[in-house]
Scaffold this motif. Structure first.
Motif, mmCIF file in Angstrom:
data_model
loop_
_atom_site.group_PDB
_atom_site.id
_atom_site.type_symbol
_atom_site.label_atom_id
_atom_site.label_comp_id
_atom_site.label_asym_id
_atom_site.label_seq_id
_atom_site.Cartn_x
_atom_site.Cartn_y
_atom_site.Cartn_z
ATOM 1 N N SER A 1 24.006 -40.803 32.556
ATOM 2 C CA SER A 1 24.440 -39.422 32.494
ATOM 3 C C SER A 1 24.135 -38.953 31.074
ATOM 4 N N VAL A 2 23.054 -38.215 30.923
ATOM 5 C CA VAL A 2 22.451 -37.977 29.608
ATOM 6 C C VAL A 2 23.383 -37.237 28.651
ATOM 7 N N SER A 3 24.150 -36.265 29.151
ATOM 8 C CA SER A 3 24.960 -35.447 28.237
ATOM 9 C C SER A 3 25.983 -36.278 27.473
ATOM 10 N N THR A 4 26.461 -37.372 28.064
ATOM 11 C CA THR A 4 27.440 -38.228 27.366
ATOM 12 C C THR A 4 26.854 -39.598 27.035
ATOM 13 N N GLY A 5 25.636 -39.868 27.477
ATOM 14 C CA GLY A 5 25.021 -41.175 27.239
ATOM 15 C C GLY A 5 25.684 -42.289 28.035
ATOM 16 N N THR A 6 26.354 -41.927 29.146
ATOM 17 C CA THR A 6 27.098 -42.918 29.923
ATOM 18 C C THR A 6 26.215 -43.578 30.983
ATOM 19 N N PRO A 7 26.049 -44.919 30.923
ATOM 20 C CA PRO A 7 25.289 -45.584 31.986
ATOM 21 C C PRO A 7 26.144 -45.723 33.246
ATOM 22 N N PHE A 8 25.518 -45.693 34.405
ATOM 23 C CA PHE A 8 26.247 -45.953 35.649
ATOM 24 C C PHE A 8 25.276 -46.452 36.709
ATOM 25 N N ILE A 9 25.829 -47.183 37.674
ATOM 26 C CA ILE A 9 25.023 -47.662 38.793
ATOM 27 C C ILE A 9 25.221 -46.695 39.962
ATOM 28 N N ALA A 10 24.132 -46.087 40.403
ATOM 29 C CA ALA A 10 24.203 -45.167 41.540
ATOM 30 C C ALA A 10 23.841 -45.927 42.809
ATOM 31 N N ARG A 11 24.705 -45.814 43.808
ATOM 32 C CA ARG A 11 24.448 -46.453 45.097
ATOM 33 C C ARG A 11 24.499 -45.355 46.165
ATOM 34 N N VAL A 12 23.446 -45.197 46.918
ATOM 35 C CA VAL A 12 23.416 -44.131 47.924
ATOM 36 C C VAL A 12 24.487 -44.414 48.977
ATOM 37 N N ASP A 13 25.305 -43.405 49.275
ATOM 38 C CA ASP A 13 26.387 -43.565 50.254
ATOM 39 C C ASP A 13 25.805 -44.003 51.603
ATOM 40 N N ASP A 14 26.538 -44.885 52.277
ATOM 41 C CA ASP A 14 26.055 -45.419 53.565
ATOM 42 C C ASP A 14 25.650 -44.314 54.539
ATOM 43 N N ASP A 15 26.472 -43.265 54.607
ATOM 44 C CA ASP A 15 26.225 -42.219 55.614
ATOM 45 C C ASP A 15 25.177 -41.197 55.169
ATOM 46 N N LYS A 16 24.565 -41.406 53.977
ATOM 47 C CA LYS A 16 23.572 -40.420 53.505
ATOM 48 C C LYS A 16 22.210 -41.060 53.278
ATOM 49 N N ARG A 17 22.056 -42.288 53.724
ATOM 50 C CA ARG A 17 20.802 -43.008 53.448
ATOM 51 C C ARG A 17 19.607 -42.379 54.152
ATOM 52 N N GLU A 18 19.852 -41.898 55.350
ATOM 53 C CA GLU A 18 18.748 -41.299 56.099
ATOM 54 C C GLU A 18 18.245 -40.041 55.397
ATOM 55 N N ILE A 19 19.156 -39.159 54.985
ATOM 56 C CA ILE A 19 18.688 -37.927 54.326
ATOM 57 C C ILE A 19 18.115 -38.248 52.945
ATOM 58 N N PHE A 20 18.622 -39.287 52.295
ATOM 59 C CA PHE A 20 18.099 -39.659 50.972
ATOM 60 C C PHE A 20 16.629 -40.065 51.045
ATOM 61 N N LEU A 21 16.261 -40.759 52.117
ATOM 62 C CA LEU A 21 14.895 -41.273 52.222
ATOM 63 C C LEU A 21 13.852 -40.161 52.372
ATOM 64 N N ASP A 22 14.271 -38.989 52.845
ATOM 65 C CA ASP A 22 13.333 -37.869 52.963
ATOM 66 C C ASP A 22 13.301 -37.119 51.623
ATOM 67 N N ARG A 23 12.209 -37.279 50.883
ATOM 68 C CA ARG A 23 12.107 -36.713 49.533
ATOM 69 C C ARG A 23 11.428 -35.339 49.523
ATOM 70 N N THR A 24 11.071 -34.811 50.704
ATOM 71 C CA THR A 24 10.284 -33.572 50.767
ATOM 72 C C THR A 24 10.925 -32.451 49.966
ATOM 73 N N TRP A 25 12.183 -32.180 50.262
ATOM 74 C CA TRP A 25 12.878 -31.053 49.614
ATOM 75 C C TRP A 25 13.031 -31.317 48.116
ATOM 76 N N ALA A 26 13.401 -32.531 47.768
ATOM 77 C CA ALA A 26 13.588 -32.861 46.347
ATOM 78 C C ALA A 26 12.282 -32.689 45.572
ATOM 79 N N ASP A 27 11.177 -33.074 46.186
ATOM 80 C CA ASP A 27 9.888 -32.925 45.509
ATOM 81 C C ASP A 27 9.490 -31.454 45.366
#
Ligand code: SF4
Ligand code: SF4
Length: 156
Positions: free
Chosen positions: A34-60
């Motif tokens: 988290s750049v504004s505070t320099g805080t490291p963290f481990i991000a884990r995609v929520d179980d119920d959002k994995r399908e939408i996460f895999l589609d990168r079209t909109w994000a791109d």
């Protein structure tokens, strides 16, 4: 008066430079900062959002957004809600604080131009304004503000 995030995604649309992915650990796990505070963290995609996460079209198509934001039907959702950094969890997108004619605090308006108030008269006033102002207008926030002020409310 309870703040309700409607998952409109507006507050994350320009967070791409602030939530930095430093290393991919596995398909759904990332070392981040988290750049504004320099805080490291481990991000884990929520179980119920994995399908939408895999589609990168909109994000791109929206390169300024946080890399973990995805559309989900009518919503724009954070796909790492459970492991997102504290700054994200506690964020409240208040753009207006509203006071009545006596100076008493009566409500807030959030970034997606939703009123949060227990005051019946203010809610009525806001509903009438919504009949005339589209949330999509570029000057919508200013027009809502002017409408409230014309009814005697003070807006900060
Ligand atoms: S702008 Fe407000 S309502 Fe929209 S996602 Fe962010 S916190 Fe939630
Ligand atoms: S981690 Fe989630 S809440 Fe935080 S900026 Fe990214 S999409 Fe938004």
């Amino acid at each position: 008066m309870v703040f309700t995030c409607t998952q409109c995604g507006t507050c994350c649309m320009y967070m791409g430079d602030y939530i930095e992915i430093e290393r991919q650990i596995s398909q759904f796990e990332f070392e981040c900062c988290s750049v504004s505070t320099g805080t490291p963290f481990i991000a884990r995609v929520d179980d119920d959002k994995r399908e939408i996460f895999l589609d990168r079209t909109w994000a791109d198509q929206h390169p300024t957004t946080c890399r973990f934001l995805r559309p989900d039907g009518d919503l724009i959702r954070c796909t790492i809600h459970e492991t997102s950094p504290p700054q994200c969890k506690y964020y409240r997108c208040v753009v207006m604080w509203v006071y009545d004619q006596t100076g008493a605090f009566v409500g807030t308006v959030t970034g997606n131009l939703s009123l949060h108030s227990d005051d019946r008269e203010l809610r009525q006033c806001w509903q009438e304004a919504e009949l005339k102002i589209s949330h999509l207008d570029v000057d919508a926030e200013e027009r809502f503000c002017r409408t409230l002020e014309s009814k005697g409310y003070q807006v900060e």
